[in-house]
Design a protein around this motif. Structure first.
Motif, PDB file in Angstrom:
ATOM      1  N   ALA A 303       0.839  -1.197   0.000  1.00 22.77           N
ATOM      2  CA  ALA A 303       0.000   0.000   0.000  1.00 22.77           C
ATOM      3  C   ALA A 303       0.873   1.246   0.000  1.00 22.77           C
ATOM      4  O   ALA A 303       1.913   1.300   0.668  1.00 22.77           O
ATOM      5  N   GLY A 304       0.458   2.247  -0.761  1.00 25.19           N
ATOM      6  CA  GLY A 304       1.204   3.493  -0.812  1.00 25.19           C
ATOM      7  C   GLY A 304       0.984   4.336   0.434  1.00 25.19           C
ATOM      8  O   GLY A 304       0.109   4.064   1.263  1.00 25.19           O
ATOM      9  N   THR A 305       1.790   5.384   0.565  1.00 28.61           N
ATOM     10  CA  THR A 305       1.667   6.321   1.684  1.00 28.61           C
ATOM     11  C   THR A 305       1.063   7.621   1.172  1.00 28.61           C
ATOM     12  O   THR A 305       1.660   8.284   0.320  1.00 28.61           O
ATOM     13  N   PRO A 306      -0.118   7.996   1.654  1.00 24.70           N
ATOM     14  CA  PRO A 306      -0.752   9.223   1.156  1.00 24.70           C
ATOM     15  C   PRO A 306       0.072  10.452   1.524  1.00 24.70           C
ATOM     16  O   PRO A 306       0.747  10.476   2.564  1.00 24.70           O
ATOM     17  N   PRO A 307       0.026  11.489   0.704  1.00 28.14           N
ATOM     18  CA  PRO A 307       0.709  12.737   1.067  1.00 28.14           C
ATOM     19  C   PRO A 307       0.054  13.369   2.291  1.00 28.14           C
ATOM     20  O   PRO A 307      -1.141  13.178   2.543  1.00 28.14           O
ATOM     21  N   THR A 308       0.839  14.100   3.053  1.00 28.36           N
ATOM     22  CA  THR A 308       0.308  14.792   4.228  1.00 28.36           C
ATOM     23  C   THR A 308      -0.513  15.996   3.783  1.00 28.36           C
ATOM     24  O   THR A 308      -0.077  16.782   2.940  1.00 28.36           O
ATOM     25  N   LEU A 309      -1.713  16.109   4.318  1.00 31.76           N
ATOM     26  CA  LEU A 309      -2.580  17.240   3.994  1.00 31.76           C
ATOM     27  C   LEU A 309      -2.143  18.440   4.833  1.00 31.76           C
ATOM     28  O   LEU A 309      -2.222  18.411   6.067  1.00 31.76           O
ATOM     29  N   VAL A 310      -1.641  19.477   4.188  1.00 26.91           N
ATOM     30  CA  VAL A 310      -1.132  20.665   4.878  1.00 26.91           C
ATOM     31  C   VAL A 310      -2.249  21.703   4.951  1.00 26.91           C
ATOM     32  O   VAL A 310      -2.726  22.189   3.922  1.00 26.91           O
ATOM     33  N   CYS A 311      -2.652  22.055   6.169  1.00 25.14           N
ATOM     34  CA  CYS A 311      -3.786  22.963   6.376  1.00 25.14           C
ATOM     35  C   CYS A 311      -3.400  24.033   7.395  1.00 25.14           C
ATOM     36  O   CYS A 311      -3.528  23.810   8.614  1.00 25.14           O
ATOM     37  N   PRO A 312      -2.921  25.194   6.950  1.00 25.56           N
ATOM     38  CA  PRO A 312      -2.472  26.244   7.887  1.00 25.56           C
ATOM     39  C   PRO A 312      -3.564  26.702   8.840  1.00 25.56           C
ATOM     40  O   PRO A 312      -3.267  27.153   9.956  1.00 25.56           O
ATOM     41  N   ASN A 313      -4.820  26.585   8.424  1.00 25.61           N
ATOM     42  CA  ASN A 313      -5.922  27.079   9.248  1.00 25.61           C
ATOM     43  C   ASN A 313      -6.645  25.952   9.985  1.00 25.61           C
ATOM     44  O   ASN A 313      -7.761  26.121  10.462  1.00 25.61           O
ATOM     45  N   GLY A 314      -6.023  24.759  10.042  1.00 29.27           N
ATOM     46  CA  GLY A 314      -6.641  23.634  10.728  1.00 29.27           C
ATOM     47  C   GLY A 314      -7.550  22.828   9.817  1.00 29.27           C
ATOM     48  O   GLY A 314      -7.725  23.139   8.634  1.00 29.27           O
ATOM     49  N   THR A 315      -8.150  21.763  10.347  1.00 35.05           N
ATOM     50  CA  THR A 315      -8.985  20.863   9.553  1.00 35.05           C
ATOM     51  C   THR A 315     -10.360  20.678  10.181  1.00 35.05           C
ATOM     52  O   THR A 315     -10.561  20.934  11.370  1.00 35.05           O
ATOM     53  N   THR A 316     -11.278  20.210   9.345  1.00 34.23           N
ATOM     54  CA  THR A 316     -12.626  19.850   9.789  1.00 34.23           C
ATOM     55  C   THR A 316     -12.939  18.462   9.251  1.00 34.23           C
ATOM     56  O   THR A 316     -12.701  18.182   8.069  1.00 34.23           O
ATOM     57  N   LEU A 317     -13.482  17.586  10.100  1.00 32.87           N
ATOM     58  CA  LEU A 317     -13.781  16.212   9.722  1.00 32.87           C
ATOM     59  C   LEU A 317     -15.260  16.043   9.408  1.00 32.87           C
ATOM     60  O   LEU A 317     -16.118  16.448  10.188  1.00 32.87           O
ATOM     61  N   LEU A 318     -15.546  15.436   8.241  1.00 25.87           N
ATOM     62  CA  LEU A 318     -16.902  14.965   7.949  1.00 25.87           C
ATOM     63  C   LEU A 318     -16.930  13.500   8.360  1.00 25.87           C
ATOM     64  O   LEU A 318     -16.410  12.634   7.654  1.00 25.87           O
ATOM     65  N   ASP A 319     -17.503  13.227   9.522  1.00 18.95           N
ATOM     66  CA  ASP A 319     -17.591  11.874  10.070  1.00 18.95           C
ATOM     67  C   ASP A 319     -18.998  11.350   9.788  1.00 18.95           C
ATOM     68  O   ASP A 319     -19.984  11.877  10.307  1.00 18.95           O
ATOM     69  N   TRP A 320     -19.102  10.302   8.955  1.00 17.87           N
ATOM     70  CA  TRP A 320     -20.427   9.794   8.590  1.00 17.87           C
ATOM     71  C   TRP A 320     -21.192   9.268   9.803  1.00 17.87           C
ATOM     72  O   TRP A 320     -22.425   9.214   9.778  1.00 17.87           O
ATOM     73  N   ASN A 321     -20.487   8.885  10.864  1.00 17.24           N
ATOM     74  CA  ASN A 321     -21.187   8.427  12.064  1.00 17.24           C
ATOM     75  C   ASN A 321     -21.996   9.545  12.713  1.00 17.24           C
ATOM     76  O   ASN A 321     -22.915   9.285  13.492  1.00 17.24           O
TER      77      ASN A 321
END
Length: 620
Positions: A303-321
Motif C-alpha cells: 500500500a502506498g503512503t498518502p501525502p500529508t494534507l497541509v492545512c495552515p488554518n486547521g482541519t474539519t472532519l466529515l464523520d459519517w457516524n
C-alpha cells in the motif's frame, strides 16, 4: 414450419427466418432418451454468415434443460446446458454477439408471444461453428430434460440464418506479449497478427486495427507491416489478400508498479468488405476480430503512503457516524462546522442492489465506522455510478478514503476516477493505492480480491490545492466481463482544510490629462490623475464586509463625482456618488469620500474574486 427472408443493410446480407411452432410436452429423461426434437427445413443453398436461435418454452427449474442445434452437415452446438438455477421458463434469443452468456441468466422469463424475444444471451458454445457452411437441408434442435421432478411445454423456436454476401473477407486477429511477468521498468513487446482466411473470396482493403496502449506501459517503437500511430492507437494495415497474414510488433517500456496486472485490448476497426463472423469496431470481446493479452509485473505490491494534507488554518472532519442519510435517496447533505452544508448527489447507470445508504458493511479495517455504501449491479462494463460532492465554499485542500476497490475474476474489476474543480477549473487529486488496486494519475483500478473487513482495498484521494466540487465515478475496468456481477464500494470520511481568505491590494495610476499634451500628458500642476485600488481574494473562502480605504495626499485634490466601481480596473464602470448612502452602496459595491479618504466596500468577496475602486484627482 414458416420461413421468410429479412434484408440486412450491411453489405447486402439477408437474414432468413425459419419457424417451428409445433408445441409439445417436455418430459423428464435423465439419459435424454426422450426429447423434444424440432426441425427447420431450408430449401435454398447459400453460405451461412451468422446463426441465431430463439426459443420459447415454459418449464419450472429451467436448469433441468439441455438444448443443442445441429446443422445439415452434422455440426452440433450446445445452446444451453443445465444453467439458470431455480428460475422458470425460457424466452431467449441466442446470439454470439450478445453482451452476456446464458449461464448468467438467473431470473424468471415470461412466456408471451414472440418474436421479439424477451432477452438475448450468448449460447453455451459459439454458433460461429456453423459459419461458412451450406444452409441447404434440415437443421435440428433437440431439447432434453435431464433432471427428474419438473416438466414443461415447448411453444416455439425461430432459426435465423444470415447469408454471406457475394464478396467478403473473413478476418481474424491474434495478439501475444513477449513476457507475461516483466519487471517494472523492463522492456516488452506486443505482436499483432491479422489474417484473411484462405477461404475468403475477396481481398480486404482499408484494414485498420485499434490498439490503444493501456496505462502501465510507455511506447518505444513499432515495426512490421504498415504503420502504427501511438497517439491514436491505429495500425494502418491496408490490403490483405486471402490466405495472407500481416504482423506488427509494438515495443514498450513497463511503467506499472510491482505486482500489477495490465491488460491490452485490440480490435480490427475497419475493413472494406464484410466479415462473416465479426463486425469491425463494435467493442466486442468475443469475436475473432478482437484480442486481449495481459501481463503481471514481478514483485509484491504494498500500500502506498498518502501525502500529508497541509492545512495552515486547521482541519474539519466529515464523520459519517455523525450524519444521517435517507435510505434509497440519491441525494443527501452533511453539515459540518467551519464549512456548512455539503451536498451529495449520486446517480447510477446500473441498479442499486442494496439501497444507497450509510452503513458499516464495508469496514476497511475500521470498527463501527459508517460510510456511504454503494452496492451496484451493472449489465455492461461501461456503466458507471457518479457521486458529486458540492461544497458551499471552497477549501484549501481535502482528503478522503474509499474502501474495497478490488477485483473478482469473471465478476467485476472496480475502477475509480476522481476529479475536482475550483471556480470551474479542473483540479486533479493524488490517489494512493492499496494492496488490491493500482493507480495511474487520478484513476484507481482493482486487480486483486480484498476482504470487506480489511484495508487492503483502500484508496486515498488527496487534493492539495483549493477545490469546491469533487466528482467520484465508479465503474469497471476492461478486465471485467462484458456483463459484470454485483459490486460495492464505501466512501468513507472526508478531512477538509478549513477555508481561509487571502486578501491583497494593488494600486494603479495614470495621468488622464494635463491641459497641454493630448497624447502624452504629464503629472504637472492642474493635471488629472486617475487611481484604481484593486482588492483581490486569492484564498479559498468567502470574505465578508470587506472595507478598503485610500487617503488622498496633500499634493492632490479629489475630483467630486469621479468614483466608479467594478470587478476589475477595466470593468469599473458603475458610477458611485460621494456619500455612503443610497442604492449605489450595494450595486454590488459601495464607495464614498469623506475628509481626505476614499472608502470602498464589498458585502462579500468570494474565492478568486476582486473589486475595484476608481477615482480621479488633480495635481495641486
Amino acid at each position: 414450419m414458416l420461413s421468410c427472408g429479412l434484408p440486412a443493410s450491411a453489405f447486402a446480407q439477408t437474414v432468413n427466418q425459419y419457424t417451428n411452432s409445433t408445441t409439445g410436452n417436455i418430459v423428464d429423461s435423465t439419459t435424454c432418451a426422450t426429447t423434444v426434437t424440432r426441425t427447420f427445413t431450408v430449401g435454398t443453398n447459400f453460405t451461412v454468415a451468422d446463426v441465431n436461435l430463439g426459443v420459447l418454452l415454459s418449464h419450472t427449474y429451467r436448469s433441468d434443460l439441455r438444448i443443442t442445434l445441429t446443422s445439415p452437415l452434422g455440426t452440433s452446438v450446445q445452446i444451453m446446458t443445465n444453467v439458470g438455477g431455480a428460475a422458470d421458463n425460457l424466452n431467449v434469443l441466442f446470439d454470439d454477439e450478445a453482451a452476456a452468456a446464458i449461464s448468467s441468466h438467473s431470473t424468471n422469463d415470461t412466456t408471451g408471444a414472440v418474436p421479439p424475444y424477451l432477452r438475448t444471451f450468448r449460447p453455451t458454445a459459439a454458433l460461429t461453428a456453423f459459419d461458412g457452411q451450406s444452409s441447404l437441408g434440415t437443421w435440428t434442435m433437440v431439447i432434453c430434460d435431464s433432471v427428474l421432478a419438473d416438466v414443461g411445454t415447448f411453444t416455439r423456436a425461430d432459426l435465423y440464418l444470415t447469408s454471406a454476401p457475394a464478396s467478403y473477407a473473413d478476418l481474424s486477429l491474434t495478439k501475444t506479449v513477449s513476457n507475461a511477468n516483466p519487471a517494472s521498468g523492463g522492456a516488452i513487446s506486443y505482436t499483432l497478427s491479422v489474417t484473411n482466411s484462405a477461404s475468403s473470396p475477396t481481398a480486404a482493403s482499408g484494414v485498420t486495427v485499434l490498439d490503444i496502449l493501456p496505462a502501465g506501459v510507455s511506447f518505444v517503437s513499432a515495426s512490421g507491416f504498415g504503420s502504427y500511430d501511438s497517439a491514436t492507437g491505429v495500425w494502418t494495415v491496408g490490403s490483405i489478400p486471402a490466405g495472407t497474414t500481416r504482423t506488427l510488433t509494438i515495443n514498450v517500456t513497463v511503467t506499472a508498479g510491482l505486482g500489477t496486472t495490465i491488460q491490452n485490448d485490440t480490435e480490427i476497426s475497419a475493413s472494406s468488405v464484410a466479415d462473416l463472423d465479426s463486425t469491425p469496431n463494435n467493442a466486442s470481446i468475443n469475436e475473432d476480430d478482437d484480442a486481449a493479452v495481459s501481463f503481471t509485473t514481478t514483485g509484491t505490491r504494498t500500500a502506498g503512503t498518502p501525502p500529508t494534507l497541509v492545512c495552515p488554518n486547521g482541519t474539519t472532519l466529515l464523520d459519517w457516524n455523525a450524519q444521517s442519510w435517507t435510505s434509497g435517496s440519491s441525494t443527501g447533505t452533511a453539515t459540518v462546522a467551519n464549512i456548512g452544508a455539503i451536498g451529495f448527489n449520486v446517480t447510477t447507470q446500473g441498479t442499486f442492489t442494496i439501497p444507497l445508504q450509510l452503513n458499516a458493511t464495508i469496514t476497511g479495517g475500521t470498527t463501527g465506522q459508517n460510510s456511504l455504501y454503494q452496492n451496484v449491479e451493472y449489465t455492461t462494463r461501461t456503466q458507471t455510478t457518479t457521486t458529486v460532492v458540492t461544497l458551499p465554499t471552497a477549501v484549501p485542500g481535502a482528503q478522503f478514503t474509499i474502501f474495497d476497490v478490488d477485483y473478482a475474476p469473471n465478476d467485476f474489476a472496480d475502477k475509480m476516477t476522481i476529479t475536482g474543480t475550483y471556480n470551474g477549473a479542473s483540479v486533479t487529486p493524488t490517489l494512493t493505492n492499496g494492496v488490491t488496486n493500482y493507480v495511474f494519475g487520478n484513476v484507481a483500478i482493482g486487480d486483486v480480491t480484498a476482504s470487506d473487513t480489511t484495508n487492503q482495498g483502500t484508496v486515498v484521494a488527496t487534493f492539495s490545492s483549493p477545490v469546491d466540487t469533487i466528482t467520484i465515478v465508479y465503474g469497471n475496468h476492461t478486465t471485467a466481463p462484458a456483463d459484470p456481477d454485483g459490486q460495492a464500494i464505501a466512501i468513507n470520511d472526508f478531512t477538509f482544510c478549513n477555508p481561509q481568505t487571502t486578501l491583497s491590494v494593488t494600486k494603479l495610476s495614470n495621468v488622464v490629462s494635463d491641459g497641454v499634451s493630448g497624447s502624452n500628458p504629464k503629472s504637472v500642476p492642474g493635471a488629472v490623475v486617475r487611481y484604481c485600488v484593486l482588492v483581490s481574494n486569492s484564498g479559498s473562502a468567502t470574505s465578508s464586509n470587506v472595507v478598503a480605504t485610500d487617503s488622498i495626499p496633500a499634493n492632490l485634490t479629489f475630483v467630486p463625482g469621479s468614483m466608479l466601481s467594478g470587478t476589475s480596473c477595466a470593468a469599473a464602470t458603475t458610477a458611485e456618488d460621494d456619500n455612503n448612502s443610497g442604492g449605489d452602496e450595494s450595486d454590488p459595491f459601495g464607495m464614498d469620500f469623506a475628509g481626505n479618504v476614499v472608502t470602498g466596500r464589498a458585502a462579500s468577496l468570494g474565492p478568486a474574486a476582486s473589486f475595484a475602486m476608481v477615482f480621479n484627482t488633480t495635481v495641486n
